[in-house]
Design an enzyme around this catalytic site. Structure first.
Site, PDB file in Angstrom:
ATOM      1  CD  GLU A  29      -2.415  -1.563   2.607  1.00 49.50           C
ATOM      2  OE1 GLU A  29      -2.124  -0.853   3.596  1.00 49.50           O
ATOM      3  OE2 GLU A  29      -3.090  -2.605   2.699  1.00 49.50           O
ATOM      4  CG  LEU A  58      -6.099   0.105   2.275  1.00 51.40           C
ATOM      5  CD1 LEU A  58      -6.627   1.509   2.543  1.00 51.40           C
ATOM      6  CD2 LEU A  58      -6.542  -0.833   3.378  1.00 51.40           C
ATOM      7  CB  ALA A  59      -7.168  -5.882   0.596  1.00 51.79           C
ATOM      8  CD  GLU A  60      -3.745  -4.446   5.469  1.00 50.87           C
ATOM      9  OE1 GLU A  60      -4.937  -4.823   5.482  1.00 50.87           O
ATOM     10  OE2 GLU A  60      -3.431  -3.242   5.526  1.00 50.87           O
ATOM     11  CG  PHE A  83       1.697   1.012  10.353  1.00 53.67           C
ATOM     12  CD1 PHE A  83       2.600   1.709  11.148  1.00 53.67           C
ATOM     13  CD2 PHE A  83       1.050   1.685   9.324  1.00 53.67           C
ATOM     14  CE1 PHE A  83       2.851   3.053  10.915  1.00 53.67           C
ATOM     15  CE2 PHE A  83       1.304   3.031   9.083  1.00 53.67           C
ATOM     16  CZ  PHE A  83       2.205   3.714   9.877  1.00 53.67           C
ATOM     17  CG  PHE A  86      -2.214  -2.572   9.454  1.00 60.09           C
ATOM     18  CD1 PHE A  86      -2.614  -2.027  10.672  1.00 60.09           C
ATOM     19  CD2 PHE A  86      -1.881  -1.702   8.427  1.00 60.09           C
ATOM     20  CE1 PHE A  86      -2.669  -0.652  10.860  1.00 60.09           C
ATOM     21  CE2 PHE A  86      -1.935  -0.320   8.605  1.00 60.09           C
ATOM     22  CZ  PHE A  86      -2.323   0.203   9.827  1.00 60.09           C
ATOM     23  CG  HIS A 129      -0.949   2.672  13.088  1.00 61.03           C
ATOM     24  ND1 HIS A 129      -2.258   2.831  13.434  1.00 61.03           N
ATOM     25  CD2 HIS A 129      -0.831   3.120  11.813  1.00 61.03           C
ATOM     26  CE1 HIS A 129      -2.923   3.353  12.401  1.00 61.03           C
ATOM     27  NE2 HIS A 129      -2.072   3.528  11.399  1.00 61.03           N
TER      28      HIS A 129
END
Lengths: 325, 371
Positions: A29, A58-60, A83, A86, A129
Site C-alpha cells: 500500500e 488496500l487489503a493486506e 504497519f 495490521f 499501528h
C-alpha cells in the site's frame, strides 16, 4: 562511505536487489509514487517503473495472496505490510500459506518472499499501528524473522532476506528509522540470517536483546561500566532461528544473563532465550536469567507509551539484580 | 441513468436492475435437448465423447473413493457426484500451461490436468508425497483454507501478465466461499490489475450444512463480480455445454488481455460434504435430492450424445472398466509409498539449509529412527 539512517539503508538494499535480480518485485500500500508512508521505497517507483514497484489495493490479505501467486510464477516478491499491527489481516497468507509452501508441496514450490513491515513503538502512532507481534510469527515454523538494529545491519540483512529461497519476515523498528546514522557501504553485501552480533564485549553479564532495545541496552551497559561492571550486549538480529551458539558462548564466559525485549513478557521471544540458556548452560550460571519486558497489557495509547516501554534505566536495574544475586 | 422512484433516487431499483442481468445460462437442458442454439459450442463429436468419458470416469472415481474411504484405504475425501459438468467442462478448455488453484473438492480437474491418480490418493491419505507436484504441471495441491486460493489466483494471474505469457489461472470455491473476505480481495485485486484469471463459484447449495440462502442477501453469487468490476455470468452448472462455453469465453478474454471473469455454476452435491462424518439428512430432505438428480449432468449428456448416435452402453461400460482398473493400479502404487518419518517433515520445511535449531532436532530423530 556514505552515512545513512536505517531507513536510507533499507531503501538502498531494496534498490540493490531490484537492480541485481529482475525477478524481484516490490509492492504494497502506497509504496509506489508515494514512496511508502515512511519513505522506505522513496524513488524506487520512478527508477524501476510500475512493472517492478507498484501500489496495491488496500487489503493486506490480498497483498499476501499476490505475493504467493507471484512466487508460484517464478518471481521473488517483496511485500510490505504498511504497519505490522495490521498483521492480523494477513495472518493466513503469512502463517497459513507462505510459511508452509515448501512443506505442503514437499519442496516442489518454495516461497522466496520477503515480508517487510515497520513495527515496535515509541513514535506516537494511532492505536493498532505500534505493537511487538514478532513472537507470533517467530512461533510459526517455516518463517525466519529478522530485526535489524543498525543501518549497516539493516542493509546486509535485507539483502540476505531478499536472496533467501525461503520466506523471511523483516521487521523495521519505527523508532530506529531515523534515530542515528552509520557508515553503510555502497556495494552489495550480505549478513547471514540466523547470526547474532556481539555489539559490545564484556565479562560480567550478558544482555541478549534485539530491535530498539539494543540501543537501550548499550546505554545501560555504559552506565554499568561506571560502576565497574563489564557488560556484553548481544544483538540477536535474527530472532527465529536463534543463534544459540553465540548466546551460550557468551553466557559461559559471563555466567550471568538478562534478556531484554520491547514486547510484553508473554509475547516476543525472551522466554525462548531463557529456556535455551537454562537447558544448555545451567551449570555456568551464577544467578537466574531474568527478563526486562513491557508489561502484559495490550500495546498502550500513544500518549502513554513511554511510561510503558522498557528503557535503559529498567535494564540497568535488572542487570544489577543479576550482578548482585 | 439514475434509478428513481418519483423524484427520489431509488437504490432498490438500482439493485434490481443489476440482479435482473443474471439469468442462468443454459444450453443443454435436463432432457438432453439444446435449448440455446446460438450459444451451442458445436464441439466436434470426438470432443463431446471425451467430455463424457471424463464425466463418467469421475462418477466412478467418486463411488470408488467413497467405498475406499469406508474401508480405511483412503483418508480425507470430498465427494464430487453432481458437480462433474461444473468441474470437468471448465477444466476441459484449459491449456497445459494454465494454472489451477483448486479447493479441496476439485481433485478431478487436477487429475485431468495431469496429477497422477496415485498422488491424489496419497494426498487423501495425508502423505506429503502426493503434493510433490511433478515438474511442469501447473497446479497447486487442493486448498483447505476457504478463499485463500482466490487471493493467490490474483497473484498467479499477475505473474502470467508480467511475463507476457498467454496463460490463465483458474480457481474454484463454493457458495460458502463467497462469504470470505479473501473472495472479495482476490476478485478485486484481479480486476484492479486486470489479470488473466477465471474465478469459478461452484454453487452446490450447501457449505457443509449451511444453505446458500443463509450466506448472503445477494440474489445470485455471480453478481458479486459486479462490485469488483469483473465480468460475471451465472450458468447451469449441471449443463456441461454451458459451463464449457462460459469458461472458454472467459479464457479467451483473459489471454486477450481483457482481464478476469467470475463464473457461478449452479449445481448440487449428491453426497455428504466430506466422508468425515457429515450426514446430509440433518440439513436436507430426499425430496430436494430427487429434484436435483433430475438435472444430472451425466444423464442429460448421455441422452444428448445417444440421440446424436455417438454414445452407447458399451462405450460407457468400457470407460467404467478402465476407471476401475486405473483406480486399482493407483491404490497399489500408493500402497507402495514408504511411510513418512519425522525426519522427512524436517527436511521439507525449507528450500535452503536446515537451520541450527531444526538440524539439532533432525539429528535426534534420525538417531531414534535408526534404532
Amino acid at each position: 562511505m556514505a552515512e545513512l539512517t536505517m531507513i536510507q539503508a533499507i531503501t538502498d538494499a531494496l534498490r540493490t536487489e531490484l537492480k541485481s535480480d529482475e525477478n524481484v518485485l516490490l509492492f504494497g500500500e502506497d509504496v509506489g509514487a508515494n514512496g511508502g508512508v515512511f519513505r522506505a521505497t522513496e524513488g524506487l517507483h520512478k527508477e524501476f517503473g510500475e512493472e517492478r514497484v507498484f501500489d496495491t489495493p488496500l487489503a493486506e490479505s490480498g497483498i499476501g495472496g499476490l505475493a504467493i501467486g507471484l512466487a508460484l510464477t517464478g518471481f521473488r516478491p517483496i511485500m510490505e505490510i504498511q504497519f505490522f499491527g495490521f498483521l492480523f489481516e494477513v495472518m493466513d497468507s503469512v502463517s497459513g500459506q507462505i510459511a508452509r509452501m515448501n512443506f505442503r508441496t514437499g519442496g516442489h514450490f518454495n516461497a522466496p518472499i520477503t515480508i517487510r513491515a515497520p513495527f515496535g513503538g515509541g513514535v506516537a502512532t494511532p492505536e493498532m499501528h505500534a505493537d511487538s507481534l514478532e513472537g507470533l510469527v517467530a512461533s510459526q515454523p517455516g518463517l525466519t524473522v529478522v530485526i535489524p538494529s543498525t543501518p549497516y545491519d539493516a542493509k546486509g540483512l535485507l539483502i540476505s532476506a531478499i536472496k533467501s529461497d525461503d520466506p523471511v519476515i523483516f521487521l523495521e523498528h519505527m523508532k530506529l528509522y531515523r534515530s542515528f546514522r552509520q557508515e553503510v557501504p555502497e556495494e552489495e553485501y550480505s549478513i547471514p540470517l540466523g547470526k547474532a552480533d556481539v555489539k559490545r564485549e564484556g565479562k560480567d553479564l550478558t544482555i541478549v536483546t534485539y530491535g530498539a532495545m539494543v540501543q537501550e541496552s548499550l546505554k545501560a551497559a555504559e552506565a554499568l561500566e561506571k560502576e565497574n561492571y563489564s557488560v556484553e550486549v548481544i544483538d540477536l538480529r535474527t530472532i527465529q532461528p536463534l543463534d544459540i551458539e553465540t548466546i551460550i558462548q557468551s553466557v559461559e564466559k559471563t555466567n550471568r544473563a538478562i534478556v531484554v525485549q520491547e514486547a510484553q513478557r508473554q509475547a516476543g521471544i525472551a522466554a525462548n532465550v531463557v529456556a535455551e540458556i537454562t537447558e544448555r548452560a545451567i551449570l555456568s550460571l551464577e544467578a537466574p536469567v531474568l527478563r526486562v519486558t513491557a508489561p502484559d497489557t495490550v500495546y498502550p495509547f500513544a500518549a502513554g507509551e513511554n511510561t510503558w516501554l522498557p528503557n535503559a534505566k529498567d535494564i540497568a536495574a535488572k542487570a544489577k539484580e543479576v550482578l548482585t544475586f | 441513468m439514475v434509478a428513481k422512484k418519483g423524484n427520489q433516487y431509488d437504490p432498490v431499483k438500482a439493485l434490481q436492475l443489476i440482479e435482473s442481468q443474471f439469468d442462468m445460462v443454459q444450453i443443454l437442458n435436463e432432457e438432453g435437448k439444446i435449448v440455446d442454439k446460438d450459444l451451442d459450442p458445436k464441439l466436434p463429436d470426438e470432443e463431446l465423447v471425451e467430455l463424457m468419458n471424463r464425466m463418467v470416469y469421475t462418477r466412478i472415481l467418486d463411488q470408488r473413493s467413497i467405498s475406499l474411504n469406508r474401508q480405511g484405504r483412503l483418508g480425507f475425501y470430498a465427494p464430487t457426484a453432481g458437480q462433474e459438468a461444473s468441474q470437468l467442462a471448465s477444466q476441459y478448455v484449459l491449456e497445459k500451461e494454465d494454472f489451477i488453484l483448486p479447493g479441496y473438492r476439485d481433485v478431478p480437474q487436477l487429475l485431468f490436468h495431469g496429477w497422477p491418480l496415485h498422488m491424489a490418493f496419497l494426498w487423501s491419505r495425508g502423505h506429503y508425497a502426493g503434493s510433490v507436484i511433478p515438474d511442469g504441471l501447473n497446479i497447486f495441491p487442493p486448498q483447505i483454507i476457504i478463499g485463500a486460493q482466490y487471493v493467490q489466483a490474483a497473484g498467479v494471474g499477475l505473474g502470467f501478465k508480467k511475463k507476457g505469457q498467454k496463460s490463465v489461472v483458474i480457481t474454484y470455491t463454493g457458495d460458502g466461499g463467497t462469504s470470505q473476505g479473501d473472495f472479495y480481495e482476490g476478485l478485486n485485486f484481479a480486476g484492479a490489475f486486470k489479470v488473466p484469471a477465471i474465478f469459478v463459484i461452484q454453487n452446490n447449495q450447501y457449505a457443509i450444512s449451511t444453505h446458500r440462502d443463509v450466506q448472503t442477501a445477494a440474489k445470485t453469487l455471480a453478481q458479486k463480480g459486479v462490485a469488483a468490476g469483473v465480468p460475471s455470468v451465472l450458468v447451469d452448472g449441471m449443463d456441461p455445454l454451458a459451463v464449457y462455453v462460459a469458461t472458454r469465453d472467459a479464457r479467451e478474454r483473459a489471454v486477450n488481455g481483457d482481464g478476469p471473469t467470475l463464473i457461478e455454476t449452479m449445481c448440487y452435491r449428491y453426497g455428504p460434504h466430506t466422508m468425515a462424518g457429515d450426514d446430509p439428512t440433518r440439513y436436507r430432505t430426499s425430496d430436494i435430492d430427487d429434484e436435483w438428480e433430475k438435472r444430472d449432468p451425466i444423464v442429460r449428456f448421455r441422452t444428448y450424445l445417444e440421440a446424436k448416435g455417438i454414445w452407447s452402453k458399451e462405450q460407457e461400460e468400457k470407460v467404467i472398466e478402465r476407471a476401475k482398473e486405473e483406480i486399482k493400479e493407483a491404490i497399489k502404487k500408493a500402497d507402495g509409498q514408504p511411510k513418512q518419518k519425522a525426519t522427512d517433515f524436517m527436511k521439507i520445511m525449507y528450500k535452503g539449509d536446515v537451520p541450527f535449531n531444526l538440524q539439532e532436532q533432525l539429528d535426534a530423530y534420525a538417531g531414534k529412527e535408526s534404532k
